[in-house]
Write a protein that holds these residues in place. Structure first.
Motif, PDB file in Angstrom:
ATOM      1  N   SER A 241     -27.938 -30.212 -15.258  1.00 54.75           N
ATOM      2  CA  SER A 241     -27.342 -31.498 -15.640  1.00 54.75           C
ATOM      3  C   SER A 241     -25.934 -31.622 -15.068  1.00 54.75           C
ATOM      4  N   GLY A 242     -25.202 -30.518 -15.028  1.00 57.72           N
ATOM      5  CA  GLY A 242     -23.872 -30.536 -14.414  1.00 57.72           C
ATOM      6  C   GLY A 242     -23.945 -30.834 -12.924  1.00 57.72           C
ATOM      7  N   THR A 243     -24.980 -30.323 -12.283  1.00 58.78           N
ATOM      8  CA  THR A 243     -25.175 -30.585 -10.854  1.00 58.78           C
ATOM      9  C   THR A 243     -25.459 -32.063 -10.608  1.00 58.78           C
ATOM     10  N   ILE A 244     -26.244 -32.671 -11.508  1.00 57.30           N
ATOM     11  CA  ILE A 244     -26.533 -34.106 -11.376  1.00 57.30           C
ATOM     12  C   ILE A 244     -25.244 -34.924 -11.445  1.00 57.30           C
ATOM     13  N   VAL A 245     -24.359 -34.563 -12.394  1.00 60.77           N
ATOM     14  CA  VAL A 245     -23.072 -35.261 -12.516  1.00 60.77           C
ATOM     15  C   VAL A 245     -22.252 -35.086 -11.242  1.00 60.77           C
ATOM     16  N   SER A 250     -19.949 -37.335  -6.475  1.00 62.51           N
ATOM     17  CA  SER A 250     -19.612 -37.075  -5.076  1.00 62.51           C
ATOM     18  C   SER A 250     -20.165 -38.172  -4.172  1.00 62.51           C
ATOM     19  N   GLY A 251     -21.348 -38.663  -4.524  1.00 64.38           N
ATOM     20  CA  GLY A 251     -21.958 -39.702  -3.703  1.00 64.38           C
ATOM     21  C   GLY A 251     -21.969 -41.049  -4.400  1.00 64.38           C
ATOM     22  N   ILE A 252     -20.901 -41.356  -5.144  1.00 60.06           N
ATOM     23  CA  ILE A 252     -20.856 -42.576  -5.952  1.00 60.06           C
ATOM     24  C   ILE A 252     -20.992 -43.831  -5.095  1.00 60.06           C
ATOM     25  N   ALA A 253     -20.462 -43.773  -3.849  1.00 62.76           N
ATOM     26  CA  ALA A 253     -20.571 -44.947  -2.969  1.00 62.76           C
ATOM     27  C   ALA A 253     -22.038 -45.244  -2.648  1.00 62.76           C
ATOM     28  N   TYR A 263     -31.159 -45.354 -12.364  1.00 63.70           N
ATOM     29  CA  TYR A 263     -31.945 -44.179 -11.966  1.00 63.70           C
ATOM     30  C   TYR A 263     -31.178 -42.894 -12.270  1.00 63.70           C
ATOM     31  N   GLU A 264     -29.886 -42.874 -11.944  1.00 64.21           N
ATOM     32  CA  GLU A 264     -29.069 -41.674 -12.173  1.00 64.21           C
ATOM     33  C   GLU A 264     -28.886 -41.399 -13.660  1.00 64.21           C
ATOM     34  N   ILE A 265     -28.718 -42.496 -14.447  1.00 64.38           N
ATOM     35  CA  ILE A 265     -28.600 -42.320 -15.902  1.00 64.38           C
ATOM     36  C   ILE A 265     -29.887 -41.720 -16.456  1.00 64.38           C
ATOM     37  N   GLY A 266     -31.033 -42.238 -15.989  1.00 67.59           N
ATOM     38  CA  GLY A 266     -32.319 -41.701 -16.440  1.00 67.59           C
ATOM     39  C   GLY A 266     -32.487 -40.238 -16.074  1.00 67.59           C
ATOM     40  N   ARG A 267     -32.061 -39.891 -14.856  1.00 66.14           N
ATOM     41  CA  ARG A 267     -32.150 -38.488 -14.412  1.00 66.14           C
ATOM     42  C   ARG A 267     -31.284 -37.586 -15.289  1.00 66.14           C
ATOM     43  N   TYR A 268     -30.087 -38.050 -15.605  1.00 63.76           N
ATOM     44  CA  TYR A 268     -29.158 -37.248 -16.409  1.00 63.76           C
ATOM     45  C   TYR A 268     -29.657 -37.119 -17.850  1.00 63.76           C
TER      46      TYR A 268
END
Length: 637
Positions: A241-245, A250-253, A263-268
């Motif tokens: 989960s820390g890696t997902i954050v 890092s790739g927020i753009a 999608y990212e919220i669901g993954r986290y």
């Protein structure tokens, strides 16, 4: 991102899930091999082992004196003698029959505690000193061995993995030297002394206790193993989960550009709820374990106390002796439980030892680690010749990088290496520095085979200025002096002036003592390049290798760096790997490399008069620069 995830997970796993190795003759031999580092400190090491034994013995006297204190206030307390056959009676001395007053016992306890304090201090101090000093020697040898390894070794290993060998693995071995060993020996001594005392106090009660305590200890180990396994799984999931954050931020753009916030919220969320499920499941085991231990330990104590109380009623035991027995039983039980953790730590140490021993046994390059000058018989004039060189990198032997390359450079000649990306230009530079050996063909320096020169003697006369300059996290002065550590301040300043670096250095408040930051982050690209050029000028090499040293600079920085490079190349054989062809038009010889072979060779005028690859590359680049040329350029200095 994938690399970051791998590095993060590898770092966490190496710390929390160090591989355990089964005990065997071979693995134990590996550990004993590292104990040779204790030889210079064997006197203190042996003394520390003696103090471990003395400390354990003095600790075991505390329950004895405590029991005697209780007997001192118990009316009519006495213990039957051990019989005619016991050792105490044979020498006219029976510890069971000795009775001290309350005050005398208290004085004896404080005397015992004072002596134990000294023994414990000496044990910890000596073993720590021996462990730290031997570990420092081990770190030195491992670091020295790693630095002597060939480049092929570093291309196959991750930097994080190598750093982990020096930090975590050696720290694990340090724990084995200064903690695990001490705990194991203390546990053995405690077990022997504790068992001797409980059997001395009452054989019958000792047998009752030994029928219960080992069973509890074994069950505790099994429970503990299961809990640790589930804790590791929770740590794995938490790291994920820390890696997902980390990846998301890092790739927020990219996330925002693709509107993938949901999608990212669901993954986290999926990741953190898997942590919750594992933690709850683990809590069930921990709850059951704690409940079991409370019931078992207190139940065992109650049963032993009940049995001992019956023996007190029958006159076989005193209250003080029962107190002694219970405390010694706790010592023995705790030691049994502790051995499981010690055994686990020992297995981890075996795994770390194998990694370290593997490095120490590896065959490195024949580099000279002593500070030596270039021997007169190995002094280079600067002539270089590649004869029918073919090469493939060790990790991909099926992909030939160079195929039958032949070219030469006279002393002081400037050779430009140009061609498409992946043609093999940088590989030629690696072979020049002898980072790798050619698969076939011969490299000559001054018409002598490269292998006839000791590696360090050869590299001391070569300098390398890469495209991506690496500066070390010290001062500007230290980074320039890296080219010649014995250089005087005047020599450093002179090199900086020739590299067009002196002026910008003097603008800093700390001047040459300015800290450049990690990898030179506090300096601009042009400034870093000029520091690297000053470093090369200070080294005063016979052969110079420049790998696209101006490709990523703005026009003003490029002009300053180009002037510095011209100063650097004067009178030296230079190999210039060029991306911008405009920077090598004045080279004595331009060598066009394409698909691992020399496709063209000559001066700029000669190659432009032909309808070859060089001319096509030149025209394409000229058109591209005209299209992309901007009216203003940002000054990165």
């Amino acid at each position: 991102m994938a690399n970051e995830r791998g590095n993060l997970n590898n770092s966490r796993k190496s710390k929390d899930e160090r591989p355990k190795v089964k005990l065997s003759k071979e693995s134990l031999r590996e550990v004993l091999g590292l104990y040779t580092y204790l030889k210079p400190y064997k006197g203190k090491f042996i003394a520390s082992l003696v103090f471990i034994a003395l400390s354990t013995f003095s600790t075991s006297l505390f329950p004895l004196f405590l029991g005697k204190m209780i007997d001192a206030v118990s009316p009519g307390a006495s213990i039957p003698g051990m019989g005619a056959g016991n050792i105490g009676n044979q020498v006219g001395f029976n510890l069971k029959d000795i009775h001290w007053s309350l005050n005398t016992t208290l004085l004896l306890i404080f005397l015992q505690l004072s002596i134990q304090t000294v023994f414990s201090f000496m044990r910890v101090y000596l073993l720590t000193e021996v462990g730290e000093r031997s570990l420092a020697d081990m770190r030195r040898d491992v670091y020295r061995k790693l630095l002597s390894m060939p480049m092929s070794f570093f291309t196959e290993k991750r930097v994080g993995e190598l750093s982990n060998r020096i930090s975590s693995d050696l720290s694990q071995i340090q724990d084995a030297l200064s903690y695990t060993l001490a705990e194991m020996l203390r546990g053995i001594f405690t077990l022997i002394i504790g068992l001797a005392f409980i059997f001395w106090i009452s054989t019958k009660l000792a047998l009752v206790m030994l029928s219960i305590v080992p069973l509890i200890a074994v069950l505790a180990v099994l429970f503990g193993k299961r809990i640790r396994m589930m804790s590791r799984r929770a740590q794995d999931q938490l790291a994920e989960s820390g890696t997902i954050v980390q990846e998301t931020f890092s790739g927020i753009a990219v996330v925002k550009a693709f509107t993938n916030e949901l999608y990212e919220i669901g993954r986290y969320v999926k990741s953190i709820y898997s942590v919750v499920d594992t933690a709850i499941s683990n809590a069930r085991y921990r709850g059951a374990f704690i409940s079991f231990m409370i019931f078992s330990v207190f139940g065992a104590i109650a049963f032993v106390m009940w049995f001992g109380a019956r023996m007190i009623q029958s006159g076989q035991l005193t209250i003080g002796s029962l107190t002694m027995f219970v405390i010694f039983s706790m010592f023995v039980g705790g030691t049994f439980a502790g051995f499981a953790d010690i055994f686990s730590q020992l297995q981890k140490t075996l795994g770390a030892t194998q990694s370290i021993r593997e490095i120490l046994r590896s065959e490195g390059e024949a580099v000279e680690l002593a500070k030596e000058e270039v021997e007169p018989r190995f002094v280079l004039q600067g002539a270089v010749r590649f004869e029918n060189i073919a090469f493939s990198y060790p990790g991909r032997k099926d992909v030939p990088v160079l195929k039958d390359i032949s070219l030469s450079a006279a002393n002081g000649e400037q050779i430009a290496l140009v061609g498409p990306s992946g043609a093999g230009k940088s590989t030629l530079a690696n072979l020049l520095l002898r980072f790798y050996e050619p698969d076939s063909g011969t490299l000559y320096f001054d018409e002598r085979p490269a292998k006839s020169f000791p590696l360090s003697q050869l590299r001391r006369q070569m300098a390398f200025v890469p495209q991506d300059v690496i500066l070390f996290g010290g001062t500007i002065k230290e980074n320039i002096a890296y080219g010649k550590p014995s250089a005087t301040e005047a020599e450093i300043i002179d090199a900086a002036k020739k590299a067009n670096a002196h002026d910008f250095i003097m603008k800093f408040p700390e001047k040459y003592e300015t800290i450049v930051g990690e990898r030179g982050i506090k300096l601009s690209g042009g400034q870093r390049q000029r520091i690297a050029i000053a470093r090369a000028i200070l080294k005063d090499p016979a052969i110079l290798i420049l790998d696209e040293a101006t490709s990523s600079l703005d026009s003003e920085s490029e002009q300053l760096v180009q002037e510095a490079l011209e100063n650097l190349m004067k009178g030296r054989t230079s190999f210039v790997i060029a991306h911008r062809l405009s920077t090598v038009r004045n080279a004595d010889k331009i060598v066009v490399i394409d698909k691992g072979i020399v496709s063209e060779m000559g001066t700029h005028q000669q190659l432009m008069s032909q309808n070859g690859l060089y001319r096509k590359l030149n025209e394409m680049q000229f058109e591209f620069e005209n299209i992309t040329q901007s009216p203003q350029r940002i000054n990165t200095d």
